[in-house]
Design an enzyme around this catalytic site. Structure first.
Site, mmCIF file in Angstrom:
data_model
loop_
_atom_site.group_PDB
_atom_site.id
_atom_site.type_symbol
_atom_site.label_atom_id
_atom_site.label_comp_id
_atom_site.label_asym_id
_atom_site.label_seq_id
_atom_site.Cartn_x
_atom_site.Cartn_y
_atom_site.Cartn_z
ATOM 1 N N ASP A 106 -12.449 -9.454 -17.190
ATOM 2 C CA ASP A 106 -12.318 -10.831 -17.655
ATOM 3 C C ASP A 106 -10.937 -11.001 -18.310
ATOM 4 O O ASP A 106 -9.945 -11.147 -17.618
ATOM 5 C CB ASP A 106 -13.486 -11.103 -18.620
ATOM 6 N N VAL A 156 -21.397 -15.550 -15.524
ATOM 7 C CA VAL A 156 -22.372 -15.033 -14.559
ATOM 8 C C VAL A 156 -23.300 -14.007 -15.196
ATOM 9 O O VAL A 156 -22.940 -13.350 -16.183
ATOM 10 C CB VAL A 156 -21.670 -14.414 -13.336
HETATM 11 P P1 IMP Z 1 -12.765 -8.386 -21.153
HETATM 12 O O1 IMP Z 1 -12.355 -7.411 -22.195
HETATM 13 O O2 IMP Z 1 -12.579 -9.809 -21.581
HETATM 14 O O3 IMP Z 1 -12.180 -8.132 -19.778
HETATM 15 O O4 IMP Z 1 -14.307 -8.295 -21.158
HETATM 16 C C1 IMP Z 1 -15.067 -7.770 -20.209
HETATM 17 C C2 IMP Z 1 -16.498 -7.817 -20.739
HETATM 18 O O5 IMP Z 1 -16.877 -9.147 -21.121
HETATM 19 C C3 IMP Z 1 -17.415 -7.429 -19.633
HETATM 20 O O6 IMP Z 1 -17.624 -6.049 -19.625
HETATM 21 C C4 IMP Z 1 -18.657 -8.225 -19.971
HETATM 22 O O7 IMP Z 1 -19.468 -7.489 -20.862
HETATM 23 C C5 IMP Z 1 -18.177 -9.445 -20.695
HETATM 24 N N1 IMP Z 1 -18.141 -10.616 -19.786
HETATM 25 C C6 IMP Z 1 -17.056 -11.276 -19.366
HETATM 26 N N2 IMP Z 1 -17.370 -12.293 -18.535
HETATM 27 C C7 IMP Z 1 -18.718 -12.261 -18.424
HETATM 28 C C8 IMP Z 1 -19.656 -13.060 -17.679
HETATM 29 O O8 IMP Z 1 -19.338 -14.010 -16.934
HETATM 30 N N3 IMP Z 1 -20.968 -12.728 -17.827
HETATM 31 C C9 IMP Z 1 -21.382 -11.700 -18.615
HETATM 32 N N4 IMP Z 1 -20.537 -10.922 -19.299
HETATM 33 C C10 IMP Z 1 -19.215 -11.205 -19.223
#
Ligand code: IMP
Ligand code: MG
Length: 183
Positions: A106, A156
């Site tokens: 994300d 999602v």
């Molecule tokens: P990042 O550090 O923002 O890349 O976060 C990634 C983490 O955010 C993932 O491992 C998920 O746990 C959570 N996450 C991000 N987008 C979603 C989504 O659309 N649904 C559920 N969890 C999400």
């Protein structure tokens, strides 16, 4: 009161199955190390990792497997998201070829943190595999070596991904929206 609705299915169980098979064919060559370790980032990766390792077994690949729990704070606040380890790995990854597995890429903060952590622990190489990629949300420039599906900026659930710890058991991936209930 607010509740939430499963909206539409983005990827069916069959589509996920097919894509996981394709990813494993692509990654199998990279996994042929005699010190190969797969690390799932909890909690969202548990279903994906379970499917990957059973598929890799069919390619005669036998990793050591461990998990770590990473939690991020400050998501949504401008450039202040920080990640911390709440459960570390227990395998020794010194000199290992690591494949990090996460559910979704994300902002990129979690994966960036995990990649650095593995290097700090003395890994020989670190690659990454995510089921979903939301490039439009990236705050830190990072790419996964293997990514299943690219999606738009929608929230999602399913196949390990949660909303408030619910929906991880769904065999498919669906978008979810929050709705205002009538009083
Ligand atoms: P990042 O550090 O923002 O890349 O976060 C990634 C983490 O955010 C993932 O491992 C998920 O746990 C959570 N996450 C991000 N987008 C979603 C989504 O659309 N649904 C559920 N969890 C999400
Ligand atoms: Mg997660």
């Amino acid at each position: 009161m607010k509740s939430h609705n499963i909206q539409n299915i983005l990827f069916s169980e069959q589509q996920i199955r097919k894509r996981v098979d394709e990813l494993v064919v692509k990654m199998a060559g990279d996994c042929r190390s005699d010190n190969f370790v797969m690390i799932g980032i909890l909690r969202g990766s548990f279903v994906f990792l379970a499917d990957l390792v059973r598929d890799l077994y069919e390619h005669d690949i036998h990793p050591r497997i461990d998990f770590m729990t990473l939690e991020s704070y400050g998501r949504g606040m401008v450039s202040s998201g920080t990640v911390r380890v709440t459960k570390d790995i227990s395998v020794d990854v010194g000199g290992a070829d690591i494949l990090l597995v996460d559910d979704i890429l994300d902002t990129g903060r979690t994966l960036t943190f995990a990649l650095q952590l593995m290097k700090d622990k003395g890994a020989k190489s670190v690659k990454s595999c995510v089921l979903l990629d939301k490039p439009s949300r990236r705050a830190v420039p990072v790419k996964a070596d293997y990514a299943g599906f690219t999606i738009d900026d929608v929230f999602v659930v399913g196949y390990g991904l949660d909303y408030d710890s619910y929906y991880r058991e769904l065999p498919y991936i669906a978008s979810v929206t929050t709705v205002e209930d009538d009083a």
